[in-house]
Design a protein around this motif. Structure first.
Motif, PDB file in Angstrom:
ATOM      1  N   ASP A 145      60.941  44.927 -49.297  1.00 32.82           N
ATOM      2  CA  ASP A 145      60.076  44.938 -50.469  1.00 32.82           C
ATOM      3  C   ASP A 145      58.632  45.150 -50.034  1.00 32.82           C
ATOM      4  N   GLY A 146      58.074  46.261 -50.402  1.00 34.83           N
ATOM      5  CA  GLY A 146      56.673  46.516 -50.129  1.00 34.83           C
ATOM      6  C   GLY A 146      56.359  46.986 -48.730  1.00 34.83           C
ATOM      7  N   GLY A 147      57.349  47.349 -47.933  1.00 33.68           N
ATOM      8  CA  GLY A 147      57.063  47.835 -46.595  1.00 33.68           C
ATOM      9  C   GLY A 147      58.288  47.789 -45.706  1.00 33.68           C
ATOM     10  N   LEU A 148      58.055  47.838 -44.432  1.00 36.29           N
ATOM     11  CA  LEU A 148      59.111  47.806 -43.423  1.00 36.29           C
ATOM     12  C   LEU A 148      59.267  46.371 -42.933  1.00 36.29           C
ATOM     13  N   LEU A 149      60.465  45.823 -43.043  1.00 37.84           N
ATOM     14  CA  LEU A 149      60.721  44.485 -42.533  1.00 37.84           C
ATOM     15  C   LEU A 149      61.053  44.596 -41.053  1.00 37.84           C
ATOM     16  N   VAL A 150      60.201  43.994 -40.226  1.00 39.48           N
ATOM     17  CA  VAL A 150      60.415  43.977 -38.785  1.00 39.48           C
ATOM     18  C   VAL A 150      60.785  42.548 -38.420  1.00 39.48           C
ATOM     19  N   SER A 151      61.987  42.389 -37.882  1.00 41.59           N
ATOM     20  CA  SER A 151      62.423  41.055 -37.482  1.00 41.59           C
ATOM     21  C   SER A 151      62.779  41.057 -36.010  1.00 41.59           C
ATOM     22  N   THR A 152      62.583  39.901 -35.404  1.00 38.10           N
ATOM     23  CA  THR A 152      62.903  39.753 -34.001  1.00 38.10           C
ATOM     24  C   THR A 152      63.505  38.382 -33.785  1.00 38.10           C
ATOM     25  N   GLU A 153      64.414  38.320 -32.853  1.00 37.70           N
ATOM     26  CA  GLU A 153      65.002  37.048 -32.456  1.00 37.70           C
ATOM     27  C   GLU A 153      65.230  37.083 -30.960  1.00 37.70           C
ATOM     28  N   GLU A 154      65.124  35.901 -30.356  1.00 38.12           N
ATOM     29  CA  GLU A 154      65.279  35.822 -28.911  1.00 38.12           C
ATOM     30  C   GLU A 154      65.901  34.484 -28.549  1.00 38.12           C
ATOM     31  N   SER A 155      66.766  34.518 -27.558  1.00 41.72           N
ATOM     32  CA  SER A 155      67.347  33.290 -27.018  1.00 41.72           C
ATOM     33  C   SER A 155      66.890  33.139 -25.569  1.00 41.72           C
ATOM     34  N   PHE A 156      66.694  31.880 -25.188  1.00 41.13           N
ATOM     35  CA  PHE A 156      66.327  31.542 -23.811  1.00 41.13           C
ATOM     36  C   PHE A 156      67.330  30.530 -23.285  1.00 41.13           C
ATOM     37  N   ALA A 157      67.792  30.750 -22.058  1.00 40.72           N
ATOM     38  CA  ALA A 157      68.673  29.811 -21.376  1.00 40.72           C
ATOM     39  C   ALA A 157      68.290  29.792 -19.900  1.00 40.72           C
ATOM     40  N   GLY A 158      68.777  28.802 -19.191  1.00 40.51           N
ATOM     41  CA  GLY A 158      68.534  28.706 -17.763  1.00 40.51           C
ATOM     42  C   GLY A 158      67.896  27.384 -17.397  1.00 40.51           C
ATOM     43  N   PRO A 159      67.874  27.064 -16.110  1.00 43.20           N
ATOM     44  CA  PRO A 159      67.362  25.770 -15.648  1.00 43.20           C
ATOM     45  C   PRO A 159      65.951  25.424 -16.142  1.00 43.20           C
ATOM     46  N   PRO A 160      64.987  26.362 -16.151  1.00 46.08           N
ATOM     47  CA  PRO A 160      63.657  25.978 -16.651  1.00 46.08           C
ATOM     48  C   PRO A 160      63.678  25.591 -18.133  1.00 46.08           C
ATOM     49  N   VAL A 161      64.561  26.205 -18.898  1.00 47.45           N
ATOM     50  CA  VAL A 161      64.681  25.886 -20.322  1.00 47.45           C
ATOM     51  C   VAL A 161      65.317  24.509 -20.485  1.00 47.45           C
ATOM     52  N   ASP A 162      66.380  24.251 -19.721  1.00 45.77           N
ATOM     53  CA  ASP A 162      67.055  22.958 -19.781  1.00 45.77           C
ATOM     54  C   ASP A 162      66.110  21.816 -19.405  1.00 45.77           C
ATOM     55  N   ALA A 163      65.167  22.085 -18.501  1.00 49.00           N
ATOM     56  CA  ALA A 163      64.252  21.048 -18.028  1.00 49.00           C
ATOM     57  C   ALA A 163      63.246  20.615 -19.091  1.00 49.00           C
ATOM     58  N   ASP A 164      62.884  21.522 -20.007  1.00 46.77           N
ATOM     59  CA  ASP A 164      61.876  21.191 -21.019  1.00 46.77           C
ATOM     60  C   ASP A 164      62.044  22.076 -22.256  1.00 46.77           C
ATOM     61  N   PRO A 165      63.139  21.918 -22.983  1.00 48.29           N
ATOM     62  CA  PRO A 165      63.409  22.819 -24.106  1.00 48.29           C
ATOM     63  C   PRO A 165      62.352  22.770 -25.203  1.00 48.29           C
ATOM     64  N   ASP A 166      61.745  21.634 -25.458  1.00 46.75           N
ATOM     65  CA  ASP A 166      60.748  21.548 -26.537  1.00 46.75           C
ATOM     66  C   ASP A 166      59.519  22.392 -26.233  1.00 46.75           C
ATOM     67  N   SER A 167      59.023  22.320 -25.004  1.00 46.07           N
ATOM     68  CA  SER A 167      57.858  23.125 -24.625  1.00 46.07           C
ATOM     69  C   SER A 167      58.193  24.607 -24.608  1.00 46.07           C
ATOM     70  N   VAL A 168      59.375  24.934 -24.108  1.00 42.08           N
ATOM     71  CA  VAL A 168      59.794  26.339 -24.064  1.00 42.08           C
ATOM     72  C   VAL A 168      59.976  26.869 -25.487  1.00 42.08           C
ATOM     73  N   GLN A 169      60.523  26.056 -26.386  1.00 39.23           N
ATOM     74  CA  GLN A 169      60.686  26.474 -27.788  1.00 39.23           C
ATOM     75  C   GLN A 169      59.329  26.786 -28.410  1.00 39.23           C
ATOM     76  N   ALA A 170      58.368  25.894 -28.219  1.00 39.22           N
ATOM     77  CA  ALA A 170      57.035  26.104 -28.792  1.00 39.22           C
ATOM     78  C   ALA A 170      56.393  27.371 -28.227  1.00 39.22           C
ATOM     79  N   ALA A 171      56.540  27.588 -26.922  1.00 42.07           N
ATOM     80  CA  ALA A 171      55.949  28.770 -26.290  1.00 42.07           C
ATOM     81  C   ALA A 171      56.600  30.052 -26.803  1.00 42.07           C
ATOM     82  N   LEU A 172      57.934  30.042 -26.950  1.00 41.65           N
ATOM     83  CA  LEU A 172      58.623  31.240 -27.439  1.00 41.65           C
ATOM     84  C   LEU A 172      58.261  31.513 -28.893  1.00 41.65           C
ATOM     85  N   ASP A 173      58.220  30.471 -29.725  1.00 43.95           N
ATOM     86  CA  ASP A 173      57.828  30.664 -31.128  1.00 43.95           C
ATOM     87  C   ASP A 173      56.441  31.295 -31.226  1.00 43.95           C
ATOM     88  N   GLU A 174      55.506  30.765 -30.459  1.00 41.75           N
ATOM     89  CA  GLU A 174      54.138  31.306 -30.480  1.00 41.75           C
ATOM     90  C   GLU A 174      54.107  32.741 -29.975  1.00 41.75           C
TER      91      GLU A 174
END
Length: 167
Positions: A117-146
């Motif tokens: 509606d009113g233009g081109l819808l551009v969507s993106t999604e990303e998943s992160f996994a691995g030891p650095p993610v497991d160590a601090d998922p909340d910080s990694v989530q915030a960084a990926l969202d930003e």
């Protein structure tokens, strides 16, 4: 089409890893043609011109990007080697890659472009996994969202105001 999980290198038709500890989804309406947005999104060597957060970005596989094309890039101290899994011009782009080696973060990134509606819808999604993610998922989530929100806004601003890169 059902969204399948990706646990290793991306292959055609696959999406993000829905079981990953960190998943981010964002979208924006862009007032530009799909062809224009697609050119900015797929001209990886020019990403640094509109994504100042990137230290570098370069395709290593000769020729036009397609499944199996490899590119290297760096953002926020992460050195990433990615492989293109799917290319549907003006519609869908999927890649996966490891940040800081195979024991780092495995990211799977999907871009979709569709009339909206009113233009081109551009969507993106990303998943992160691995030891650095497991160590601090909340910080990694915030960084990926930003990161994804910023990337989408920069893509929108660039596509709506700048001429597309030459091919």
């Amino acid at each position: 089409m059902e969204n399948e999980q990706l646990t290793g290198a991306a292959t055609e038709g696959l999406g993000i890893d829905e079981t990953a500890p960190v998943i981010s989804r964002h979208s924006v309406t862009v007032h530009a043609a799909a062809e224009t947005v697609w050119l900015f999104l797929t001209d990886i060597d020019a990403w640094t011109t509109w994504l100042p957060e990137l230290s570098y970005a370069r395709v290593e596989t000769p020729g036009p990007i397609g499944p199996g094309s490899v590119f290297r890039w760096s953002v926020s101290g992460l050195d990433i080697v990615s492989t293109i899994a799917e290319v549907r011009p003006y519609e869908r782009l999927v890649w996966s890659g490891h940040a800081n080696g195979p024991d780092g973060i495995l990211g799977v990134h999907v871009w979709n472009l569709a009339p909206g509606d009113g233009g081109l819808l551009v969507s993106t999604e990303e998943s992160f996994a691995g030891p650095p993610v497991d160590a601090d998922p909340d910080s990694v989530q915030a960084a990926l969202d930003e990161s994804l929100a910023t990337w989408l806004q920069r893509l929108k601003d660039t596509a709506e105001t700048d001429a597309p890169p030459s091919r």
